[in-house]
Design a protein around this motif. Structure first.
Motif, PDB file in Angstrom:
ATOM      1  N   ILE A  91      -9.127 -28.456   5.184  1.00 22.64           N
ATOM      2  CA  ILE A  91      -9.482 -27.258   5.950  1.00 22.64           C
ATOM      3  C   ILE A  91      -8.274 -26.341   6.107  1.00 22.64           C
ATOM      4  O   ILE A  91      -7.193 -26.791   6.493  1.00 22.64           O
ATOM      5  N   VAL A  92      -8.452 -25.089   5.782  1.00 17.41           N
ATOM      6  CA  VAL A  92      -7.390 -24.081   5.926  1.00 17.41           C
ATOM      7  C   VAL A  92      -7.201 -23.822   7.429  1.00 17.41           C
ATOM      8  O   VAL A  92      -8.169 -23.465   8.122  1.00 17.41           O
ATOM      9  N   PRO A  93      -5.978 -24.032   7.960  1.00 16.62           N
ATOM     10  CA  PRO A  93      -5.781 -23.956   9.416  1.00 16.62           C
ATOM     11  C   PRO A  93      -6.231 -22.622  10.035  1.00 16.62           C
ATOM     12  O   PRO A  93      -6.825 -22.616  11.114  1.00 16.62           O
ATOM     13  N   ALA A  94      -5.954 -21.517   9.372  1.00 15.92           N
ATOM     14  CA  ALA A  94      -6.343 -20.222   9.956  1.00 15.92           C
ATOM     15  C   ALA A  94      -7.863 -20.145  10.107  1.00 15.92           C
ATOM     16  O   ALA A  94      -8.380 -19.548  11.060  1.00 15.92           O
ATOM     17  N   ALA A  95      -8.583 -20.764   9.162  1.00 16.83           N
ATOM     18  CA  ALA A  95     -10.047 -20.742   9.233  1.00 16.83           C
ATOM     19  C   ALA A  95     -10.532 -21.652  10.360  1.00 16.83           C
ATOM     20  O   ALA A  95     -11.530 -21.357  11.026  1.00 16.83           O
ATOM     21  N   LEU A  96      -9.802 -22.737  10.573  1.00 17.02           N
ATOM     22  CA  LEU A  96     -10.160 -23.634  11.681  1.00 17.02           C
ATOM     23  C   LEU A  96      -9.952 -22.916  13.015  1.00 17.02           C
ATOM     24  O   LEU A  96     -10.811 -22.968  13.912  1.00 17.02           O
ATOM     25  N   ALA A  97      -8.812 -22.225  13.135  1.00 14.00           N
ATOM     26  CA  ALA A  97      -8.535 -21.491  14.378  1.00 14.00           C
ATOM     27  C   ALA A  97      -9.619 -20.435  14.612  1.00 14.00           C
ATOM     28  O   ALA A  97     -10.141 -20.278  15.724  1.00 14.00           O
ATOM     29  N   ALA A  98      -9.970 -19.737  13.538  1.00 13.27           N
ATOM     30  CA  ALA A  98     -11.021 -18.710  13.658  1.00 13.27           C
ATOM     31  C   ALA A  98     -12.336 -19.360  14.072  1.00 13.27           C
ATOM     32  O   ALA A  98     -13.106 -18.791  14.856  1.00 13.27           O
ATOM     33  N   ARG A  99     -12.569 -20.550  13.570  1.00 16.51           N
ATOM     34  CA  ARG A  99     -13.819 -21.252  13.891  1.00 16.51           C
ATOM     35  C   ARG A  99     -13.867 -21.606  15.380  1.00 16.51           C
ATOM     36  O   ARG A  99     -14.917 -21.527  16.016  1.00 16.51           O
ATOM     37  N   ILE A 100     -12.699 -21.998  15.905  1.00 14.48           N
ATOM     38  CA  ILE A 100     -12.656 -22.373  17.322  1.00 14.48           C
ATOM     39  C   ILE A 100     -13.041 -21.165  18.190  1.00 14.48           C
ATOM     40  O   ILE A 100     -13.814 -21.274  19.133  1.00 14.48           O
ATOM     41  N   LEU A 101     -12.486 -20.005  17.823  1.00 14.38           N
ATOM     42  CA  LEU A 101     -12.858 -18.785  18.557  1.00 14.38           C
ATOM     43  C   LEU A 101     -14.334 -18.450  18.351  1.00 14.38           C
ATOM     44  O   LEU A 101     -15.091 -18.257  19.307  1.00 14.38           O
ATOM     45  N   THR A 102     -14.742 -18.427  17.086  1.00 12.81           N
ATOM     46  CA  THR A 102     -16.051 -17.833  16.796  1.00 12.81           C
ATOM     47  C   THR A 102     -17.211 -18.781  17.098  1.00 12.81           C
ATOM     48  O   THR A 102     -18.342 -18.323  17.236  1.00 12.81           O
ATOM     49  N   ASP A 103     -16.913 -20.080  17.238  1.00  8.59           N
ATOM     50  CA  ASP A 103     -17.979 -20.987  17.692  1.00  8.59           C
ATOM     51  C   ASP A 103     -18.421 -20.607  19.105  1.00  8.59           C
ATOM     52  O   ASP A 103     -19.567 -20.831  19.485  1.00  8.59           O
ATOM     53  N   SER A 104     -17.499 -20.030  19.845  1.00  6.68           N
ATOM     54  CA  SER A 104     -17.875 -19.646  21.211  1.00  6.68           C
ATOM     55  C   SER A 104     -18.797 -18.414  21.192  1.00  6.68           C
ATOM     56  O   SER A 104     -19.456 -18.119  22.177  1.00  6.68           O
ATOM     57  N   TRP A 105     -18.846 -17.715  20.059  1.00  3.46           N
ATOM     58  CA  TRP A 105     -19.777 -16.578  19.962  1.00  3.46           C
ATOM     59  C   TRP A 105     -21.221 -17.054  19.775  1.00  3.46           C
ATOM     60  O   TRP A 105     -22.155 -16.325  20.058  1.00  3.46           O
ATOM     61  N   ASP A 106     -21.376 -18.260  19.203  1.00  4.86           N
ATOM     62  CA  ASP A 106     -22.708 -18.849  18.967  1.00  4.86           C
ATOM     63  C   ASP A 106     -23.683 -17.838  18.356  1.00  4.86           C
ATOM     64  O   ASP A 106     -24.720 -17.527  18.947  1.00  4.86           O
ATOM     65  N   TRP A 289     -25.561 -18.618 -10.015  1.00  6.11           N
ATOM     66  CA  TRP A 289     -24.427 -19.533  -9.912  1.00  6.11           C
ATOM     67  C   TRP A 289     -24.474 -20.199  -8.537  1.00  6.11           C
ATOM     68  O   TRP A 289     -24.887 -19.577  -7.553  1.00  6.11           O
ATOM     69  N   SER A 290     -23.987 -21.440  -8.459  1.00  6.44           N
ATOM     70  CA  SER A 290     -23.805 -22.063  -7.143  1.00  6.44           C
ATOM     71  C   SER A 290     -22.398 -22.639  -7.046  1.00  6.44           C
ATOM     72  O   SER A 290     -21.852 -23.134  -8.044  1.00  6.44           O
ATOM     73  N   VAL A 291     -21.830 -22.551  -5.862  1.00  6.02           N
ATOM     74  CA  VAL A 291     -20.451 -23.024  -5.639  1.00  6.02           C
ATOM     75  C   VAL A 291     -20.301 -23.370  -4.161  1.00  6.02           C
ATOM     76  O   VAL A 291     -21.054 -22.872  -3.323  1.00  6.02           O
ATOM     77  N   ASP A 292     -19.335 -24.236  -3.880  1.00  6.49           N
ATOM     78  CA  ASP A 292     -19.050 -24.575  -2.477  1.00  6.49           C
ATOM     79  C   ASP A 292     -17.774 -23.909  -1.998  1.00  6.49           C
ATOM     80  O   ASP A 292     -16.822 -23.734  -2.774  1.00  6.49           O
ATOM     81  N   GLY A 293     -17.750 -23.585  -0.708  1.00  8.37           N
ATOM     82  CA  GLY A 293     -16.486 -23.216  -0.073  1.00  8.37           C
ATOM     83  C   GLY A 293     -15.777 -24.470   0.418  1.00  8.37           C
ATOM     84  O   GLY A 293     -14.554 -24.567   0.377  1.00  8.37           O
ATOM     85  N   HIS A 294     -16.572 -25.468   0.843  1.00 11.20           N
ATOM     86  CA  HIS A 294     -15.956 -26.622   1.517  1.00 11.20           C
ATOM     87  C   HIS A 294     -15.292 -27.624   0.569  1.00 11.20           C
ATOM     88  O   HIS A 294     -14.718 -28.593   1.022  1.00 11.20           O
ATOM     89  N   LYS A 295     -15.362 -27.365  -0.705  1.00 11.13           N
ATOM     90  CA  LYS A 295     -14.640 -28.239  -1.653  1.00 11.13           C
ATOM     91  C   LYS A 295     -13.286 -27.588  -1.984  1.00 11.13           C
ATOM     92  O   LYS A 295     -12.395 -27.592  -1.159  1.00 11.13           O
ATOM     93  N   THR A 296     -13.197 -27.000  -3.167  1.00 13.67           N
ATOM     94  CA  THR A 296     -11.898 -26.508  -3.660  1.00 13.67           C
ATOM     95  C   THR A 296     -11.256 -25.467  -2.735  1.00 13.67           C
ATOM     96  O   THR A 296     -10.037 -25.422  -2.597  1.00 13.67           O
ATOM     97  N   LEU A 297     -12.052 -24.612  -2.133  1.00  9.83           N
ATOM     98  CA  LEU A 297     -11.475 -23.539  -1.309  1.00  9.83           C
ATOM     99  C   LEU A 297     -11.013 -24.023   0.067  1.00  9.83           C
ATOM    100  O   LEU A 297     -10.299 -23.316   0.775  1.00  9.83           O
ATOM    101  N   ASN A 298     -11.432 -25.232   0.461  1.00 12.56           N
ATOM    102  CA  ASN A 298     -10.998 -25.788   1.751  1.00 12.56           C
ATOM    103  C   ASN A 298     -11.436 -24.968   2.957  1.00 12.56           C
ATOM    104  O   ASN A 298     -10.706 -24.816   3.939  1.00 12.56           O
ATOM    105  N   THR A 299     -12.628 -24.384   2.897  1.00 11.48           N
ATOM    106  CA  THR A 299     -13.177 -23.761   4.102  1.00 11.48           C
ATOM    107  C   THR A 299     -13.648 -24.876   5.034  1.00 11.48           C
ATOM    108  O   THR A 299     -13.827 -26.011   4.594  1.00 11.48           O
ATOM    109  N   PRO A 300     -13.901 -24.563   6.297  1.00 10.25           N
ATOM    110  CA  PRO A 300     -14.538 -25.567   7.153  1.00 10.25           C
ATOM    111  C   PRO A 300     -15.922 -25.920   6.596  1.00 10.25           C
ATOM    112  O   PRO A 300     -16.524 -25.111   5.886  1.00 10.25           O
ATOM    113  N   TYR A 301     -16.396 -27.126   6.918  1.00 16.62           N
ATOM    114  CA  TYR A 301     -17.782 -27.492   6.568  1.00 16.62           C
ATOM    115  C   TYR A 301     -18.724 -26.726   7.468  1.00 16.62           C
ATOM    116  O   TYR A 301     -18.376 -26.432   8.601  1.00 16.62           O
ATOM    117  N   ASP A 302     -19.953 -26.421   7.023  1.00 21.32           N
ATOM    118  CA  ASP A 302     -20.424 -26.601   5.673  1.00 21.32           C
ATOM    119  C   ASP A 302     -20.663 -25.218   5.083  1.00 21.32           C
ATOM    120  O   ASP A 302     -21.082 -24.313   5.757  1.00 21.32           O
TER     121      ASP A 302
END
Ligand SMILES: Cc1ncc(COP(=O)(O)O)c(C=O)c1O
Length: 456
Positions: A91-106, A289-302
Motif C-alpha cells: 500500500i502506498v502510504p500517501a494513499a493510505l493516509a488519504a483513505r483514513i481521511l476520506t473514509d470519514s466522508w463515507d 481491458w481489465s486491470v487491478d490497482g491493488h496489485k502492481t500499483l499498490n493502491t489500497p484494497y480493493d
C-alpha cells in the motif's frame, strides 16, 4: 441510553479516533519485523471472536482494543518486504493516509449527486489512466472490486455488442435462443475468466481453448479462424510466469476478422507504464481491458478497473434505469459498473497516482520486476531451479525433487519470515514468488534467499 445517544456520544470521543490512529501507526511501524503469516499461537487468539452477538453493544474503545489485541496479530503482512504470495500488492502510504481521511466522508460513489468529489476524481483518473496505459483516446473506465469483476464487465460489453451486431438485443431478449457467440482463449487464461463466463450465462464449455507455449503465452499458430461473432480473450501477465501474449499479431488477426478482444491484465497491464512497455505493445488494438490497482500499483484494497474502447458498449451492457436515480450530465459512475452503491475507489486511485506521478509509476513497476530478476538470479546461484523466463514480477522455482520442494515450502511458510504460495507448472510442483510490494528491497530479497537456503 438508547443507541442513537450512544452513537452521538461516540462521535464526540475524539480520543477513540486518535487511538485508532495510534494503533494503526504502531502496526505500520512493526510491519517490517512482523511475522509475515501468523504463527499457530497467534491464530489461536482468533477464538476470542467466537462470541454470541451481545444483547447490549460495546463501546468504541472496547471494539478498537479487541481488534488491535487479537486482530492485528492475525493479519498477513503483505505491505511489508517479504510477502510474495498470490499477487498481493502493498500500500502506498500517501494513499493510505488519504483513505483514513476520506473514509470519514463515507461517500456513495454511485452518482454525481451522491458524491461530486468521487465523480470528479473518476473523471480525472479516467483521463490519466487512459494516457498512462496508452489506451485509445475516448476509452471509458469503471471502478470495481477487482479484476474478476472488471473482466466480467468487459465480457458483458462484448456479449452485448456481438449480439447487437446480429440483431439481437440481449438486454431485452436474454440468452435463450440468442445467436451463437464464440469465446476463444488460451488454455492458460486465469481461472477468473472462466468464472466471468459462468456468471454471464455463457458457460465454461463455450470456450475454444488454444494451447500455450512453454511460458504460458497463447500460441498464435494454434489460433482457430476468428469471425465477427468471436470474443478473443488475451492475457497481459500469466499468473504463474508473468508472460504476455503477442498482442500486436493477435489483435491484428482479430481486428481483421471483426472479433472483439478483451485483455486480462490484472497485474501485467502496468508494464505499459514502465520501461518494459514492449511487453504490452499492441494492447491499444483491443476493445476492452481489465486491470487491478491493488496489485502492481499498490493502491489500497480493493480496486479493479475495466476499460472499454466504446462507451456505448459498456453503458448499454449495464443498462441503468429508475426514475428516482436522477442520471445527469455529470459523471454518474454507476453507469459504468454493475453496482449502484459502492465505495469511492476513485479517491484511492487518484491519491496513489498523484503521489507517484508518471515517473513514480514507472519506477515502482520497474523495481518490482528488477527485484524478481534479482531473486531468480540468487536462487539459481544457490542451486535452485528457476522454471520460468522472468519477464515481469513472477518467479517459479523448485528444489531437487517434488518432495523436497513441498517440504521447503512448508518450512518457509511456518518460519513467519517470508511467505510464498505454490502452483503446478507444466506438471511440476513449484514455489511461486510474486514481488508485488513497493516495500521490498534488495536486502529483503537477499534475506529471503538466505532463509530459503538455510531451510532447504
Ligand atoms: C491474470 C489474472 N487475472 C485475474 C485475476 C483476478 O484478480 P482479482 O483477484 O483482483 O479479482 C488475477 C489474480 O491474481 C490474475 O493474476
Amino acid at each position: 441510553m438508547n443507541v442513537h445517544d450512544r452513537m452521538r456520544r461516540e462521535l464526540q470521543k475524539e480520543y477513540i479516533f486518535q487511538k485508532a490512529l495510534t494503533h494503526a501507526l504502531e502496526y505500520l511501524g512493526d510491519l517490517p519485523d512482523r511475522e509475515v503469516f501468523p504463527s499457530p499461537d497467534r491464530l489461536a487468539l482468533l477464538n476470542e471472536f467466537d462470541e454470541e452477538l451481545p444483547e447490549d453493544g460495546r463501546s468504541g474503545e472496547v471494539i478498537l482494543e479487541k481488534l488491535h489485541e487479537y486482530g492485528s496479530p492475525n493479519t498477513v503482512a503483505q505491505g511489508g518486504g517479504r510477502y510474495y504470495g498470490f499477487v498481493n500488492g502493498g500500500i502506498v502510504p500517501a494513499a493510505l493516509a488519504a483513505r483514513i481521511l476520506t473514509d470519514s466522508w463515507d461517500q456513495n460513489a454511485g452518482l454525481y449527486l451522491t458524491s461530486p468529489i468521487a465523480s470528479k476524481l473518476e473523471e480525472v483518473t479516467e483521463r490519466w489512466m487512459v494516457k498512462l496505459l496508452g489506451l485509445p483516446k475516448g476509452s471509458v473506465m469503471g471502478l470495481v472490486t477487482g479484476t474478476t469483476t472488471a473482466t466480467m464487465l468487459g465480457i458483458a460489453s462484448a456479449r452485448y455488442e456481438i449480439l447487437r451486431r446480429q440483431g439481437w438485443d440481449v438486454n431485452s431478449k436474454g440468452l435463450f435462443g440468442a445467436p451463437a457467440i464464440r469465446v476463444v482463449m488460451s488454455e492458460e487464461a486465469h481461472s477468473s475468466v472462466r468464472r466471468a463466463l459462468v456468471f454471464l450465462g455463457l458457460g465454461s464449455e463455450i470456450v475454444e481453448s488454444v494451447p500455450a507455449d512453454s511460458q504460458g503465452r497463447l500460441d498464435p499458430t494454434k489460433l482457430p479462424p476468428l469471425d465477427s461473432n468471436t470474443l478473443l480473450i488475451l492475457q497481459a501477465g500469466n499468473v504463474n510466469t508473468g508472460a504476455f501474449d503477442d498482442f500486436q499479431n493477435l489483435c491484428d488477426t482479430a481486428n481483421k476478422a471483426g472479433a472483439w478482444v478483451h485483455i486480462d491484465g490484472a497485474f501485467g497491464l502496468w508494464a505499459a507504464a514502465s520501461s518494459r512497455k514492449h511487453l504490452t505493445a499492441g494492447i491499444e488494438k483491443a476493445d476492452s481491458w481489465s486491470v487491478d490497482g491493488h496489485k502492481t500499483l499498490n493502491t489500497p484494497y480493493d480496486l479493479g478497473i475495466v476499460f472499454c474502447r466504446n462507451q456505448g458498449s459498456l453503458v448499454s451492457a449495464l443498462e441503468t434505469s429508475g426514475a428516482y436515480l436522477h442520471l445527469g450530465e455529470k459523471r454518474d459512475g454507476m453507469r459504468l459498473v454493475a453496482e449502484m452503491s459502492r465505495r469511492a475507489r476513485s479517491i484511492d486511485l487518484w491519491s496513489t497516482l498523484r503521489f507517484l506521478g508518471r515517473r513514480g509509476v514507472a519506477e515502482l513497476v520497474d523495481e518490482l520486476c528488477n527485484l524478481a530478476e534479482y531473486m531468480a538470479s540468487l536462487l539459481t546461484e544457490n542451486g535452485f531451479e528457476v522454471l520460468n523466463e522472468v519477464v515481469f514480477n513472477q518467479v517459479l522455482f523448485s528444489s531437487d525433487t517434488e518432495e523436497s520442494t513441498r517440504q521447503l515450502l512448508e518450512r518457509v511458510q511456518q518460519s513467519g519470515k517470508l511467505w510464498f504460495g505454490s502452483t503446478v507448472w507444466k506438471a511440476k510442483f513449484a514455489i511461486r514468488v510474486s514481488v508485488c510490494s513497493w516495500y521490498t528491497d534488495r536486502e529483503d530479497i537477499e534475506r529471503s534467499v538466505e532463509v530459503i537456503s538455510n531451510l532447504r
